[in-house]
Design a protein around this motif. Sequence first.
Motif: not given
Length: 280
Positions: A138, A140, A146, A148, A185
Amino acid sequence: MRRLISIITAVMMTVLILTTSASAAYAADDVLTINGEGKVNVGDTVKFTLYLDETKEDIIGFELRLFYNSEYLKFDKKSLTSEKFDNLFYNPDIDGKIPMNWTDIGNPVSFAAKDVFLSCEFEAIKGGEASIEYFVTEMYGDDMTYLKSYKWTYDLEVNGKKVITDGVPPITSDEETLNERQSSFINYVDGMGEENTPNKDNHESVEGKHHATYNVYENDVIEVTRYEDVENSPAKNPNFWILAIGIPVIAALVIAAIVIVIKNKKKAGKTEKTDSSDEK
């Protein structure tokens, strides 16, 4: 005489060939190849540095696992550093795996430009083939979704000399990780996110089983511990539990008070309207 010279020459050539072959075999057994390209000798100190770049938002939390072949590499438990992440939690005592996580909503970290994510050191203890791999469970940003856009690279140093620069770190194929740790993710083979990769039409991912819910604390409290004096850990401090229990209770009371005030205001407003109607 000529025959004796020929015999001596033949013997010397045979000894030379055998010695060369033995030296070559010994040298081969003494060399460790990391990630298919980094050559190191047994006894060398290997430094692995992971970099992150091209993030479009600041990071407020992540969970990551680093993997290594413990048969060939010995992890220096006190070598892991991550200067951009205060209070990084990690467990150095799991054979072949270093799980770690970090969260700090109040101090987001930017990797818009390339910077060191973490570094650690190993000792080469056996010749052969080994790898240093990773998997992000993960990561974020401010919007709590998450990341990108990102770019992972790594350097490999041997006794202070770089043997790999800007390499793309390999992603693990560890079944337990892929089956139990996959979250929102997505890890891609080229080390880049879905928004910034140049290979949008052929962007290979490494994904495990997606689960409906993923409880970081349920899975990580046992696996990840901070590498510091356990006796001085926050959980041992009585004030820790007072704060841990008290803060949520106070927050709930504050929210309840706000709700009550809003309701009272609404009631007061309705009452004023009713009184005005009666006067008319």
